[in-house]
Design a protein around this motif. Sequence first.
Motif, mmCIF file in Angstrom:
data_model
loop_
_atom_site.group_PDB
_atom_site.id
_atom_site.type_symbol
_atom_site.label_atom_id
_atom_site.label_comp_id
_atom_site.label_asym_id
_atom_site.label_seq_id
_atom_site.Cartn_x
_atom_site.Cartn_y
_atom_site.Cartn_z
ATOM 1 N N SER A 41 57.451 99.250 3.916
ATOM 2 C CA SER A 41 58.667 98.428 4.020
ATOM 3 C C SER A 41 59.202 98.455 5.438
ATOM 4 O O SER A 41 59.701 97.436 5.952
ATOM 5 N N ARG A 42 59.098 99.599 6.094
ATOM 6 C CA ARG A 42 59.531 99.680 7.487
ATOM 7 C C ARG A 42 58.634 98.828 8.379
ATOM 8 O O ARG A 42 59.123 98.127 9.284
ATOM 9 N N ILE A 43 57.303 98.861 8.099
ATOM 10 C CA ILE A 43 56.382 98.008 8.857
ATOM 11 C C ILE A 43 56.720 96.537 8.618
ATOM 12 O O ILE A 43 56.716 95.711 9.549
ATOM 13 N N GLN A 44 57.043 96.209 7.365
ATOM 14 C CA GLN A 44 57.417 94.834 7.037
ATOM 15 C C GLN A 44 58.671 94.409 7.796
ATOM 16 O O GLN A 44 58.761 93.287 8.303
ATOM 17 N N ALA A 45 59.641 95.347 7.900
ATOM 18 C CA ALA A 45 60.872 95.021 8.619
ATOM 19 C C ALA A 45 60.586 94.763 10.091
ATOM 20 O O ALA A 45 61.158 93.845 10.703
ATOM 21 N N LEU A 46 59.689 95.550 10.687
ATOM 22 C CA LEU A 46 59.315 95.316 12.082
ATOM 23 C C LEU A 46 58.622 93.967 12.244
ATOM 24 O O LEU A 46 58.844 93.242 13.229
ATOM 25 N N GLN A 47 57.787 93.618 11.263
ATOM 26 C CA GLN A 47 57.072 92.343 11.319
ATOM 27 C C GLN A 47 58.034 91.164 11.232
ATOM 28 O O GLN A 47 57.929 90.196 12.000
ATOM 29 N N LEU A 48 58.991 91.266 10.310
ATOM 30 C CA LEU A 48 59.962 90.183 10.165
ATOM 31 C C LEU A 48 60.881 90.079 11.378
ATOM 32 O O LEU A 48 61.266 88.980 11.793
ATOM 33 N N ASP A 49 61.228 91.224 11.936
ATOM 34 C CA ASP A 49 62.073 91.201 13.130
ATOM 35 C C ASP A 49 61.345 90.570 14.307
ATOM 36 O O ASP A 49 61.949 89.912 15.156
ATOM 37 N N TYR A 50 60.023 90.765 14.336
ATOM 38 C CA TYR A 50 59.222 90.200 15.421
ATOM 39 C C TYR A 50 59.205 88.673 15.376
ATOM 40 O O TYR A 50 59.023 88.015 16.403
ATOM 41 N N LEU A 51 59.425 88.094 14.199
ATOM 42 C CA LEU A 51 59.400 86.634 14.083
ATOM 43 C C LEU A 51 60.489 85.968 14.904
ATOM 44 O O LEU A 51 60.349 84.807 15.300
ATOM 45 N N SER A 52 61.565 86.674 15.148
ATOM 46 C CA SER A 52 62.688 86.090 15.892
ATOM 47 C C SER A 52 62.602 86.352 17.383
ATOM 48 O O SER A 52 63.564 86.078 18.113
ATOM 49 N N ASP A 53 61.474 86.879 17.861
ATOM 50 C CA ASP A 53 61.320 87.153 19.284
ATOM 51 C C ASP A 53 61.405 85.847 20.077
ATOM 52 O O ASP A 53 60.729 84.842 19.768
ATOM 53 N N THR A 54 62.238 85.819 21.110
ATOM 54 C CA THR A 54 62.456 84.583 21.901
ATOM 55 C C THR A 54 61.196 84.168 22.648
ATOM 56 O O THR A 54 60.898 82.964 22.758
ATOM 57 N N ASN A 55 60.461 85.133 23.174
ATOM 58 C CA ASN A 55 59.223 84.793 23.894
ATOM 59 C C ASN A 55 58.209 84.171 22.941
ATOM 60 O O ASN A 55 57.519 83.203 23.289
ATOM 61 N N LEU A 56 58.110 84.737 21.733
ATOM 62 C CA LEU A 56 57.165 84.206 20.752
ATOM 63 C C LEU A 56 57.540 82.776 20.361
ATOM 64 O O LEU A 56 56.676 81.879 20.317
ATOM 65 N N ASN A 57 58.807 82.532 20.082
ATOM 66 C CA ASN A 57 59.241 81.194 19.696
ATOM 67 C C ASN A 57 59.107 80.197 20.832
ATOM 68 O O ASN A 57 58.795 79.019 20.605
#
Length: 580
Positions: A66-82
């Motif tokens: 679940s912690r790994i999942q939270a890191l993954q979901l948080d990564y989706l909002s990365d400004t560089n990625l978007n």
Amino acid sequence: MKLIRNPWKKTALNRLILSFICILLPLYTLAIVIYSWGIQTLQTEISNSMTSQVSQYFVGLENEFSRIQALQLDYLSDTNLNALAAIPESLNSIEKMQKILSLQQRLNAIRNSSEYIKEVYTYIPAIEKSISALSVSDFDSDIYSELMNLSSLDQVQVVNFRGSMYMVVAFPYLLPMSNREPIFIVSIELSLDKLREALHGMSNVPEEGLIFSSPQFTVVTNSDIDLNEQIVQQLIDGRGEEADESARILSIGSQRYLTVHTTSRFFGALLIKYVPESAVFQPLEKFKDWFLWFAVVSLTIMLIYSLYLYQYIHKPLNRLVRAFRKVELGDVGVQIHHESRDEFQYIYTRFNAMLDNLKSLIDQVYKQQILTQRAELKQLQSQINPHFLYNSFFIINTMTRLRDYDQVERFANQLGEYFQFVTRNQSDEVPLAKEMQHAKVYAEIQEMRFANRVSVSFDEFPEKGGHVMVPRLILQPLIENAFEHGLEKKSKGGQLDVRFELEGRILRLIVEDNGEHIDDEGISKMNESLEKQENEDKTALININQRIRLKFGNNSGLALTRSLLGGVKATVSIEIQEGG
């Protein structure tokens, strides 16, 4: 007709045996009941422990993922990625490279956050790149399509992708019937080896096995594939009648297995731990048989041994103890006897002989020593140095001729006090204050004898300790010794100091002079003579030291050291007893 003696008559021995048996039998019966109850409880505790271990492990694994999942979901909002996925045309090559490097740093942080993460990938169609924590590669449309077509991409989940375990999320989230493609996909490859190592870590004995089973993948610690499949199948078939977490006994072939299992909705998986029943409970059954044998044998041995102890050891020892107690109370005429020819007979014989010798020693040695000590004390008290007596009379004669009647009166009074104290033999002990007064009178007499040659300094005696009873003549002989061996040959500048020190319970009487110089070796020999009591030239000093120790113990006594004045320093230490 000869009467038959009743072996069960009410004797002390029979009562002791019966009471001993009556006490031990209920205790052993209770011990067996407690043991049986303990075995059952232990079996239940083993099952509960296994269930708790499996449950706690699964909960911990869910929390970690679940912690790994939270890191993954948080990564989706990365400004560089978007920015790279949505508006790549607004970025030049340098900006793209900078953002890619930033993404790699973040991916590397995610990868290093858990030992279960093998690699993290980001697939971005807009820039046609696949970015991982360690590399940047060309976009693979086949992998992207397979990931996009995985079922239930609207939720983060653990899936089987190309034989490996992945957590995949697409952005934006896609509805099941939507034809829209995501702008990027983030996948985390999980390490099956680390999961298998964690399962191995849960095994307490070699016979134990663990199974992590889900529709997507299965991880096992036991290579027996057929056994693993049968256990999983039996548990799945019977789960409608069982709770999510339970312990069960499964029969597979001729072997019975204790199994515990728990389910996880997060993984959609079943975690199973199993161990052969014989490996867990069979040693307990054998131990039960041994315990029963032990109880019977130990009871028999204890009964026989107790009887032996009572008859051949306890009774003789008790008789000996009673005899010793009589001796402690002062009865040295007691005699004990033992009929059997064994060690106790020898001990009893020697005990009787010891008491006879003790009585003889009391009469011949102890009393004789007491009389000898008293005789020595009386002799010391009655000793009057002839030279001191002659010189005292000559001094009186000189003072009379010089018509110094005040000094004559003072000297005569001092001399009277001195001889009154020395010749009074009614008591062997006097208060310390009187002993100090006598020593002071003697010092003043000597000061008058050695006028203009020796000066005497006599400190005031402290109030505490004046009432302590001490042997007579323990300080005056030290002053006499200082004049005789140190100051008598001084033509001028002689000095004698008498001081008193009180430190806690230790009172020190100090006499030191600046008489003839004596080296360290000489002082060491004098102290050795005091300890060994061998030097005839130091009879008075040895007598003082011995009487002080007899009265106040080994922590008290006389010691000689070099004086800072140049002569000898004699210190009498007295340990004042509590309430003394």
